[in-house]
Design an enzyme around this catalytic site. Structure first.
Site, PDB file in Angstrom:
ATOM      1  CE  LYS A 272       1.037 -16.870   1.672  1.00 23.56           C
ATOM      2  NZ  LYS A 272       0.598 -18.286   1.536  1.00 23.56           N
TER       3      LYS A 272
ATOM      4  CE1 TYR B  58      -2.929  -3.141   0.996  1.00 22.67           C
ATOM      5  CE2 TYR B  58      -4.440  -1.295   0.847  1.00 22.67           C
ATOM      6  CZ  TYR B  58      -4.212  -2.650   0.865  1.00 22.67           C
ATOM      7  OH  TYR B  58      -5.264  -3.506   0.746  1.00 22.67           O
TER       8      TYR B  58
ATOM      9  CG  ASP C 197      -7.827  -4.191   2.575  1.00 17.48           C
ATOM     10  OD1 ASP C 197      -8.958  -4.016   3.052  1.00 17.48           O
ATOM     11  OD2 ASP C 197      -7.455  -3.661   1.510  1.00 17.48           O
TER      12      ASP C 197
ATOM     13  CG  ASP D 193      -2.298 -19.676   3.299  1.00 20.72           C
ATOM     14  OD1 ASP D 193      -1.337 -19.290   2.648  1.00 20.72           O
ATOM     15  OD2 ASP D 193      -2.215 -20.543   4.180  1.00 20.72           O
TER      16      ASP D 193
END
Ligand code: NAP
Length: 400
Positions: free
Chosen positions: A216, A149, A289, A265
């Site tokens: 991640k 971002y 987000d 995930d």
């Protein structure tokens, strides 16, 4: 007498009549802001017997600002938020083809509001797509200034893209397809630690049981993996008396806060299947987000999901509805004011006016329990009475 909120030794100094700037918001802002304000003012007046009061100060942003000043985000608005520290805002139209990519992102970056705080909890009676929504009680700390971002992108085919691709090949030996666009994902140690520090401080102050670092890192080792490692490091260096990392206690934290981590995930699966295993969550910008919207859906959707953007060091905070302007409903006195109202609740909690915050939550719960709701809930509930935005606000005030 109305006065400014100030910051003394890192602690907010809140007068009895704080001046709080607000942005009404575009689209349905004209519907939900008056409703939220009515409930907040009535609650504060009743709870504190007239001894406390908010002096609202309107500032302009978005379409209303553009129409009146020719500027989507006037400097005066930014200056006012900077000066008065705490503010609240309705949704803003994102100008299309303008210089500012998003007014919300611009405000967050200008004021360095590095925490996006999104509490997600269930209110009895709210229609939900999951079997046990009452098990959801999480608070997400989403890093708000870094990650993809940061806006560091080059467009495919441009001289900048070609230059960057060449530079990466020459200096790093990285082979990137020539028809690629490229985005950069910066994740700093200082940026990660200040976010995780805020999450751990919140967990400590609110008696929360765990902080989960969501990342991640299995794929992006030096950004997301580093975020995880810095989180454990911070726990050891700064919070050892109140918190402990999973590996340092084999999952048995005793009476300390357990700091654990989870891959993004699998987290999106587990917040659905075992929501009670998550409490405070600290995560990077993009993961946060996705996670906050997915979680909001479990407990009633964006009509009642509140948010706050905070810099705990400078004291700046802007609380906001998390949904957009819903232009097709603008001015119809139809949509749910819950998101903005609960942002107001977060703001009151942040100011230390916890009793008023609790009163609003109780009255909102009583209203929903009576099945008095706006269209978005009414269409999913049996036997509900559908009311307008303003009527919903009045019903909440009646139940204070
Ligand atoms: P949106 O305004 O959030 O609306 C999408 C849908 O969400 C609506 O059609 C409605 O669903 C539901 N919804 C939104 N607000 C609601 C409320 N208060 N109560 C009940 N349901 C509500 O998203 P969008 O249409 O994609 O975006 C419109 C504009 O808002 C764009 O300019 C966008 O850039 C901007 N935006 C601003 C913010 C912000 O200021 N924070 C955030 C997101 C988007 P149903 O159709 O099912 O009734």
């Amino acid at each position: 007498m109305p006065e400014k909120i100030s910051l003394t030794d890192g602690v907010l100094d809140v007068p009895a009549e704080p001046i709080i700037p607000f942005i009404e918001g575009d689209g349905t802002g004209v519907d939900i802001w008056p409703a939220a304000r009515l409930v907040i003012d009535a609650t504060v007046a009743k709870r504190y017997g007239g001894k406390r009061r908010i002096e609202w100060l309107e500032v302009l942003a978005g379409q209303k600002a553009f129409d009146e000043t020719g500027d989507w985000l006037p400097q005066a608005t930014v200056d006012t938020f900077r000066e008065y520290l705490i503010g609240i805002k309705g949704p803003l139209t994102t100008p299309i083809g303008g210089g500012i990519r998003s007014l919300n992102v611009a405000l967050r970056q200008i004021l360095d509001l590095y925490v996006c705080l999104r509490p997600v909890r269930y209110f009895a009676g709210v229609p939900s797509p999951v079997k046990r929504p009452e098990l959801v009680d999480m608070v997400i700390f989403r890093e708000n200034t870094e990650d993809i971002y940061a806006g560091l992108e080059v467009e495919e085919g441009t001289p900048s893209a070609k230059k960057l691709i060449g530079l990466l090949k020459d200096n790093f030996g990285w082979e990137i397809k020539p028809d690629s666009g490229i985005g950069i994902k910066p994740v700093s140690q200082s940026g990660s630690k200040r976010l995780i520090r805020a999450a751990l401080t919140y967990a400590t102050e609110r008696g929360r049981k765990s902080v989960t670092l969501v990342h991640k890192g299995n794929i992006m080792k030096f950004t997301e993996g580093a975020f995880r490692n810095w989180g454990y490091e911070l726990t050891r260096d700064e919070f050892a008396d109140v918190a402990v990392g999973w590996d340092d206690c084999d999952g048995n934290p005793g009476d300390k806060i357990l700091v654990k981590d989870a891959i993004a995930d699998i987290t999106l699966q587990q917040v659905l299947t075992r929501p009670d295993e998550f409490d405070v969550i600290a995560t990077l910008n993009l993961n946060g987000d996705y996670l906050s919207d997915a979680l909001a859906a479990q407990v009633g959707g964006i009509g009642i999901a509140p948010g706050g953007n905070i810099n705990y060091v400078t004291g700046h905070g802007i609380f906001e509805a998390t949904h957009g302007t819903a232009p097709k409903y603008a001015g119809q006195d139809k949509v749910n004011p819950g998101s903005l109202l609960l942002s107001g609740v977060m703001m009151l909690e942040h100011l230390g006016w916890q009793e008023a915050a609790d009163d609003i939550v109780a009255a909102l719960e009583a209203t929903i329990a009576d099945k008095i709701v706006t269209y978005d809930f009414a269409r999913l509930m049996d036997g509900a009475t559908e009311v307008k935005t303003s009527e919903f606000a009045s019903a909440i005030v009646d139940r204070l």
